[in-house]
Design a protein around this motif. Structure first.
Motif, PDB file in Angstrom:
ATOM      1  N   VAL A 195      33.759  50.865  43.409  1.00  0.00           N
ATOM      2  CA  VAL A 195      33.720  50.771  44.873  1.00  0.00           C
ATOM      3  C   VAL A 195      33.549  52.170  45.479  1.00  0.00           C
ATOM      4  O   VAL A 195      32.733  52.371  46.391  1.00  0.00           O
ATOM      5  N   VAL A 196      34.273  53.148  44.946  1.00  0.00           N
ATOM      6  CA  VAL A 196      34.135  54.538  45.411  1.00  0.00           C
ATOM      7  C   VAL A 196      32.683  54.997  45.239  1.00  0.00           C
ATOM      8  O   VAL A 196      32.137  55.734  46.059  1.00  0.00           O
ATOM      9  N   ASP A 197      32.068  54.481  44.200  1.00  0.00           N
ATOM     10  CA  ASP A 197      30.676  54.782  43.884  1.00  0.00           C
ATOM     11  C   ASP A 197      29.680  54.122  44.835  1.00  0.00           C
ATOM     12  O   ASP A 197      28.478  54.326  44.725  1.00  0.00           O
ATOM     13  N   GLY A 198      30.173  53.247  45.704  1.00  0.00           N
ATOM     14  CA  GLY A 198      29.298  52.549  46.639  1.00  0.00           C
ATOM     15  C   GLY A 198      28.851  51.183  46.161  1.00  0.00           C
ATOM     16  O   GLY A 198      28.012  50.543  46.804  1.00  0.00           O
ATOM     17  N   GLN A 199      29.379  50.707  45.042  1.00  0.00           N
ATOM     18  CA  GLN A 199      29.005  49.371  44.560  1.00  0.00           C
ATOM     19  C   GLN A 199      29.760  48.296  45.337  1.00  0.00           C
ATOM     20  O   GLN A 199      30.955  48.430  45.590  1.00  0.00           O
ATOM     21  N   ASN A 200      29.047  47.223  45.661  1.00  0.00           N
ATOM     22  CA  ASN A 200      29.644  46.122  46.425  1.00  0.00           C
ATOM     23  C   ASN A 200      30.338  45.152  45.462  1.00  0.00           C
ATOM     24  O   ASN A 200      29.879  44.044  45.230  1.00  0.00           O
ATOM     25  N   VAL A 201      31.458  45.600  44.877  1.00  0.00           N
ATOM     26  CA  VAL A 201      32.085  44.780  43.839  1.00  0.00           C
ATOM     27  C   VAL A 201      33.572  44.503  44.067  1.00  0.00           C
ATOM     28  O   VAL A 201      34.247  43.995  43.173  1.00  0.00           O
ATOM     29  N   SER A 202      34.077  44.814  45.273  1.00  0.00           N
ATOM     30  CA  SER A 202      35.522  44.602  45.437  1.00  0.00           C
ATOM     31  C   SER A 202      35.885  43.123  45.282  1.00  0.00           C
ATOM     32  O   SER A 202      36.997  42.794  44.872  1.00  0.00           O
ATOM     33  N   HIS A 203      34.922  42.218  45.595  1.00  0.00           N
ATOM     34  CA  HIS A 203      35.166  40.789  45.341  1.00  0.00           C
ATOM     35  C   HIS A 203      34.032  40.179  44.524  1.00  0.00           C
ATOM     36  O   HIS A 203      33.733  38.992  44.667  1.00  0.00           O
ATOM     37  N   ALA A 204      33.401  40.979  43.693  1.00  0.00           N
ATOM     38  CA  ALA A 204      32.308  40.456  42.871  1.00  0.00           C
ATOM     39  C   ALA A 204      32.853  39.447  41.860  1.00  0.00           C
ATOM     40  O   ALA A 204      33.949  39.611  41.335  1.00  0.00           O
TER      41      ALA A 204
ATOM     42  N   THR B  56      43.416  35.193  37.076  1.00  0.00           N
ATOM     43  CA  THR B  56      42.346  35.514  38.029  1.00  0.00           C
ATOM     44  C   THR B  56      42.248  34.409  39.086  1.00  0.00           C
ATOM     45  O   THR B  56      42.104  33.239  38.742  1.00  0.00           O
ATOM     46  N   PRO B  57      42.335  34.765  40.379  1.00  0.00           N
ATOM     47  CA  PRO B  57      42.232  33.726  41.416  1.00  0.00           C
ATOM     48  C   PRO B  57      40.844  33.072  41.394  1.00  0.00           C
ATOM     49  O   PRO B  57      39.843  33.737  41.114  1.00  0.00           O
ATOM     50  N   LEU B  58      40.793  31.776  41.693  1.00  0.00           N
ATOM     51  CA  LEU B  58      39.523  31.037  41.696  1.00  0.00           C
ATOM     52  C   LEU B  58      38.473  31.693  42.581  1.00  0.00           C
ATOM     53  O   LEU B  58      37.290  31.696  42.260  1.00  0.00           O
ATOM     54  N   GLU B  59      38.918  32.253  43.720  1.00  0.00           N
ATOM     55  CA  GLU B  59      37.992  32.900  44.664  1.00  0.00           C
ATOM     56  C   GLU B  59      37.248  34.045  44.005  1.00  0.00           C
ATOM     57  O   GLU B  59      36.118  34.351  44.367  1.00  0.00           O
ATOM     58  N   GLU B  60      37.902  34.693  43.046  1.00  0.00           N
ATOM     59  CA  GLU B  60      37.280  35.849  42.389  1.00  0.00           C
ATOM     60  C   GLU B  60      36.269  35.412  41.327  1.00  0.00           C
ATOM     61  O   GLU B  60      35.561  36.239  40.758  1.00  0.00           O
ATOM     62  N   ILE B  61      36.230  34.113  41.025  1.00  0.00           N
ATOM     63  CA  ILE B  61      35.271  33.597  40.048  1.00  0.00           C
ATOM     64  C   ILE B  61      34.146  32.846  40.752  1.00  0.00           C
ATOM     65  O   ILE B  61      32.971  33.069  40.480  1.00  0.00           O
ATOM     66  N   TYR B  62      34.539  31.957  41.681  1.00  0.00           N
ATOM     67  CA  TYR B  62      33.548  31.068  42.295  1.00  0.00           C
ATOM     68  C   TYR B  62      33.151  31.466  43.706  1.00  0.00           C
ATOM     69  O   TYR B  62      32.212  30.887  44.268  1.00  0.00           O
ATOM     70  N   GLY B  63      33.838  32.440  44.290  1.00  0.00           N
ATOM     71  CA  GLY B  63      33.454  32.997  45.579  1.00  0.00           C
ATOM     72  C   GLY B  63      33.141  31.928  46.626  1.00  0.00           C
ATOM     73  O   GLY B  63      33.904  30.970  46.816  1.00  0.00           O
ATOM     74  N   ALA B  64      31.997  32.093  47.276  1.00  0.00           N
ATOM     75  CA  ALA B  64      31.604  31.205  48.369  1.00  0.00           C
ATOM     76  C   ALA B  64      31.262  29.797  47.888  1.00  0.00           C
ATOM     77  O   ALA B  64      31.074  28.883  48.699  1.00  0.00           O
ATOM     78  N   ASN B  65      31.175  29.574  46.583  1.00  0.00           N
ATOM     79  CA  ASN B  65      30.914  28.229  46.052  1.00  0.00           C
ATOM     80  C   ASN B  65      32.140  27.335  46.056  1.00  0.00           C
ATOM     81  O   ASN B  65      32.035  26.129  45.821  1.00  0.00           O
ATOM     82  N   LEU B  66      33.292  27.933  46.286  1.00  0.00           N
ATOM     83  CA  LEU B  66      34.536  27.180  46.103  1.00  0.00           C
ATOM     84  C   LEU B  66      34.638  25.928  46.983  1.00  0.00           C
ATOM     85  O   LEU B  66      34.992  24.856  46.472  1.00  0.00           O
ATOM     86  N   PRO B  67      34.291  26.010  48.285  1.00  0.00           N
ATOM     87  CA  PRO B  67      34.389  24.785  49.096  1.00  0.00           C
ATOM     88  C   PRO B  67      33.523  23.647  48.544  1.00  0.00           C
ATOM     89  O   PRO B  67      33.985  22.506  48.445  1.00  0.00           O
TER      90      PRO B  67
END
Ligand SMILES: Cc1cc2nc3c(=O)[nH]c(=O)nc-3n(C[C@H](O)[C@H](O)[C@H](O)COP(=O)(O)OP(=O)(O)OC[C@H]3O[C@@H](n4cnc5c(N)ncnc54)[C@H](O)[C@@H]3O)c2cc1C
Ligand SMILES: *[C@@H]1O[C@H](CO)[C@@H](O)[C@H](O)[C@H]1NC(C)=O
Ligand SMILES: *[C@@H]1O[C@H](CO)[C@@H](O)[C@H](O)[C@H]1NC(C)=O
Ligand SMILES: *[C@@H]1O[C@H](CO)[C@@H](O)[C@H](O)[C@H]1NC(C)=O
Ligand SMILES: *[C@@H]1O[C@H](CO)[C@@H](O)[C@H](O)[C@H]1NC(C)=O
Ligand SMILES: *[C@@H]1O[C@H](CO)[C@@H](O)[C@H](O)[C@H]1NC(C)=O
Ligand SMILES: *[C@@H]1O[C@H](CO)[C@@H](O)[C@H](O)[C@H]1NC(C)=O
Ligand SMILES: *[C@@H]1O[C@H](CO)[C@@H](O)[C@H](O)[C@H]1NC(C)=O
Ligand SMILES: *[C@@H]1O[C@H](CO)[C@@H](O)[C@H](O)[C@H]1NC(C)=O
Ligand SMILES: *[C@@H]1O[C@H](CO)[C@@H](O)[C@H](O)[C@H]1NC(C)=O
Ligand SMILES: *[C@@H]1O[C@H](CO)[C@@H](O)[C@H](O)[C@H]1NC(C)=O
Ligand SMILES: *[C@@H]1O[C@H](CO)[C@@H](O)[C@H](O)[C@H]1NC(C)=O
Length: 485
Positions: A431-440, A451-462
Motif C-alpha cells: 500500500v505504501v508502494d501505491g498498490q491498491n491492495v488494502s482490500h484486494a 480471513t473475513p468473507l469480504e476479503e475473499i469475495y469482495g463486491a460479489n458477496l451480496p
C-alpha cells in the motif's frame, strides 16, 4: 456475572461444532447412512484401514477424528447421504484430495465424506473435454493425458486434489495463456444441498458463477468436466540458489515482470534458513524452447542445483513432489495479494521471513517457512467471465502464498498470529508502494481460516448470498466447514 453470561451464550455454539466425545457422537446418523446407501458405497468406523485413509490429510494438522466415514460410490448415494446429514443437522466434511490447509475445511468430528470412489478420468478427444471424478488428484489427470497432445489447466504440484483446486479457482503454469482452472470448465455434476442431482453448465448463470471460486457452499460435486488445451513438450525445471544469491534473485524477479509472453511462467520459493533465505526458481515455458532472453537472469545466477530442460508436462510435474509437505507436519498458510513485486514488497517479504523464521525456529527447530512469489501477466483474469473468485477481474493479483510448517502443536496459535502479522506487514508495504491492495481479494485456496468473507469475495458477496439462499435455504452446506457464505 460476565462468565455466567458467557457460558449461557457460548455453550450451545460450542456443543454444536465440537462433539464432546467424537467417536461416541453422531452414531445414529452413521447407522442411518449405512442402512440407506447402496452397495456401491460403504461406511466405515474408527480404526479400520479405510476410515484411517478417509480422514487422513496431506497435512496432519488438517485431520480430525470423525464419528464415521463414508465413501459414496454414486451421485445417487451422495444425495442419500446429504439428505440424512441435512435432516439430522449432523456436522460433516467433504474431502477430495485432502490438501486443505485449514482444520475443519475438509475434516469434522461428525461424518467424514471421502470422494475417493469417484476416481475415473475420461478423455473425450472428439469434444475436447475431460471428465474427472471428484476424488481424483492432479497426478491422475495429468498421467491419463500424458502424450495425448491435450491437457487441463490445473495445479502445479503433485498429489493435490482436483476438487478443492477447481472449486477455489486454480492457478496453473499456463494461466497467462488460458486463465485459471475455473476459466476452462465445461460442466459439473453437482448434488445440490437438497439432494437433487444436476448438471451445471454455463447456461445455469447463477450456479456457474457461484461454483467458480465459491468452494463447498453450493453442494457436493461428483464430476468435473474440463475443456482441454493443446499440450506438447515444455521447457522448464527448478533452480536452487544459496542465501548469498538473494539479491540476484530479487533483480531477476523484478525484471521478469516486464516479460510479456503468455507461454512464460515463473514461481519463486523463498525459504528461511538460519543462515538467511535460500530460493528456488521454478521456470516454465509452454514450448520446447523458450523465447530468447526471457529467463536469462534466472539462468545466469550460479545455482546449487538445476534440472532445467525440454521435457514432457508430466515429467516436470513429477519432479515437484519435493515441494509437498511431509504428512507428519503441522501447517498454517495464508496469502497476500499484490499487483507487483516491487523492490519494497520483495524486501518486506524477505524481512518478514527472516523475522518470523528466527522467532518460530527458536521455539521449534523443525520449522520450514517459505513464500511463493507468483507473478502473472496484467490480463491473467481476462480469460473468463465473472466468477465468485476473483471478484474483480480488471486487476491482476499475485496470490503470494506464505507457509509455516512445523511440528509442535502447542505453537498453533502463535504461528497463526505470526502469519497474520506477516501478511499485514507485506500488504502495508504494498500500500505504501501505491498498490491498491488494502482490500484486494485473497485466494480462497490459500487463505488463513480467519480471513473475513469480504476479503475473499469482495463486491460479489451480496450476489453469492442471494444464490446461497435460493440453492440452500436450510444451509445444509453450513454443516461442513470452510469459508461459509
Ligand atoms: C503442495 C500444494 C500445492 C498446491 N499448488 C497449487 C497450485 O498450483 N495452484 C493452486 O491454485 N492451488 C494450489 N494449492 C492449493 C490447493 O488448490 C488447495 O489446497 C485445494 O483446496 C486442495 O484441494 P483438495 O481437493 O486436495 O483438498 P480438500 O481438503 O479435499 O478440499 C478442499 C476444500 O474443497 C472442498 N471439497 C473437496 N471436494 C469437494 C467436492 N467434491 N464437492 C464440494 N466440495 C469439495 C472441501 O470440503 C474443502 O473445503 C496447493 C496446495 C498444496 C498443499
Ligand atoms: C449390488 O446390488 C445390485 C442390485 O441392487 C446387484 O445387482 C449387485 O450384484 C450387487 N453387487 C455386489 C457387489 O454386491
Ligand atoms: C483407535 O485406536 C487408537 C490408537 O490405537 C485408540 O486410542 C482409540 O481408542 C481407538 N478408537 C476406537 C474408536 O477404537
Ligand atoms: C484428437 O483431436 C485433435 C484435435 O481435434 C485431432 O487433431 C487428433 O487427430 C485427435 N486424435 C485422435 C487420436 O483422435
Ligand atoms: C448429466 O449429464 C450426463 C452426461 O450427459 C447424463 O448421463 C446425466 O443423465 C445427466 N444428469 C442429469 C441429472 O441430468
Ligand atoms: C503484450 O502483448 C500483447 C500481444 O502481443 C499486447 O496486445 C499487449 O498490449 C502487451 N502488453 C503489454 C503490457 O505490453
Ligand atoms: C551451495 O553450494 C555452495 C558451493 O558449493 C556450498 O558452499 C553451499 O553450502 C551450498 N548450499 C546449499 C544450501 O546447499
Ligand atoms: C522434530 O523432528 C524430529 C525428527 O522428525 C522429531 O523427532 C521431533 O519430535 C520434532 N520436534 C518437534 C518439536 O516437533
Ligand atoms: C512445544 O512448545 C511449547 C511452548 O513453546 C514448549 O513448552 C514445549 O517444550 C515444546 N515441545 C517440544 C517437543 O519442543
Ligand atoms: C506485527 O507485530 C509487531 C511486533 O509484535 C508489531 O510491532 C507490528 O505493529 C505488527 N504489525 C502488524 C502489521 O500488525
Ligand atoms: C481498488 O481495488 C478495489 C478492489 O479491492 C476496486 O474495487 C477499486 O475499483 C480499485 N480502485 C482503483 C482506483 O483501481
Ligand atoms: C432442490 O433445489 C433445487 C435448486 O434450488 C430446486 O430447483 C429443486 O426444486 C429442489 N428440489 C426439491 C425436491 O426441493
Amino acid at each position: 456475572m460476565l462468565s455466567a453470561t458467557f457460558l449461557v451464550v457460548a455453550f450451545p455454539l460450542a456443543s454444536f461444532s465440537h462433539a464432546s466425545t467424537p467417536s461416541g457422537g453422531y452414531q445414529s446418523t452413521c447407522r442411518s447412512i449405512a442402512d440407506a446407501i447402496s452397495n456401491s458405497s460403504q461406511l466405515f468406523y474408527p480404526n479400520s484401514t479405510q476410515y484411517n485413509a478417509d480422514i487422513e490429510h496431506a497435512i496432519i494438522s488438517s485431520t480430525q477424528v470423525s464419528a464415521c466415514s463414508v465413501e459414496p460410490g454414486s451421485a445417487a448415494d451422495v444425495s442419500v447421504v446429504l439428505r440424512i446429514l441435512g435432516s439430522t443437522r449432523t456436522p460433516f466434511a467433504v474431502k477430495g484430495g485432502g490438501h486443505a490447509y485449514n482444520l475443519g475445511f475438509s475434516s469434522t468430528t461428525g461424518v467424514q465424506i471421502s470422494m475417493t470412489r469417484f476416481n475415473s478420468v475420461e478423455h473425450n478427444n472428439a469434444t475436447g473435454t475431460v471428465d474427472a471424478g471428484s476424488g481424483v488428484t492432479l497426478d491422475q489427470v495429468y498421467a491419463a493425458l500424458d502424450s495425448t497432445g491435450a491437457n487441463i489447466v490445473g495445479g502445479r504440484i503433485p498429489s493435490v486434489g482436483i476438487s478443492g483446486l477447481t472449486l477455489g479457482g486454480g492457478y496453473a503454469f499456463m494461466s497467462n495463456q488460458y486463465g485459471l482452472t475455473i476459466d476452462n470448465m465445461a460442466g459439473y455434476e453437482l448434488v445440490l444441498p437438497n439432494g437433487t442431482i444436476t448438471n451445471v453448465t454455463e447456461s445455469n448463470k447463477d450456479l456457474w458463477f457461484a461454483l467458480r471460486g465459491g468452494g463447498n457452499n453450493f453442494g457436493i460435486v461428483t464430476k468435473f468436466t474440463y475443456k482441454t488445451v493443446p499440450q506438447g513438450q515444455i521447457w522448464g525445471g527448478t533452480l536452487r540458489y544459496d542465501v548469498d544469491k538473494l539479491d540476484l534473485v530479487k533483480e531477476a524477479v523484478l525484471k521478469f515482470q516486464l516479460v510479456n509472453d503468455t507461454k512464460a511462467n515463473v514461481n519463486v520459493y523463498v525459504i528461511y534458513t538460519p543462515a538467511g533465505a535460500v530460493s528456488i526458481g521454478l521456470v516454465f515455458y509452454n514450448a520446447p524452447t523458450p523465447a530468447p532472453g526471457i529467463f536469462d537472469d534466472f539462468l545466469a545466477i550460479p545455482t546449487n542445483q538445476s534440472d532445467v530442460k525440454t521435457r514432457s508436462f508430466v515429467d516436470i510435474f513429477d519432479s515437484l513432489y519435493f515441494i509437498n509437505t511431509p504428512k507428519t507436519d503441522r501447517s498454517r498458510v495464508n496469502a497476500v495479494s499484490v499487483t507487483q513485486y516491487s523492490p519494497s514488497v520483495f524486501d518486506a517479504l524477505v524481512n518478514q521471513i527472516l523475522f518470523w523464521g528466527g522467532k518460530i525456529a527458536a521455539l521449534d527447530p523443525n520449522l520450514t517457512l517459505s513464500i511463493i512469489l507468483e507473478p502473472f501477466l496484467k490480463d491473467v483474469f481476462s480469460h473468463g467471465p465473472a466468477s465468485a473468485y476473483p471478484p474483480d477481474r480488471s486487476q491482476a493479483l499475485f496470490p503470494t502464498g506464505i507457509s509455516f510448517k512445523y511440528g509442535n502443536a502447542s505453537l498453533d496459535d502463535t504461528v497463526s498470529k505470526g502469519l497474520r502479522n506477516f501478511s499485514d506487514a507485506v500488504t502495508a508495504a504494498a500500500v505504501v508502494d501505491g498498490q491498491n491492495v488494502s482490500h484486494a481479494a485473497v485466494y480462497p485456496n490459500y487463505a488463513l481460516f480467519d480471513t473475513p468473507l469480504e476479503e475473499i469475495y469482495g463486491a460479489n458477496l451480496p450476489r453469492l448470498h442471494g444464490i446461497k439462499k435460493a440453492v440452500d435455504p436450510e444451509n445444509v452446506m453450513g454443516l461442513a466447514g470452510g469459508f461459509k457464505i
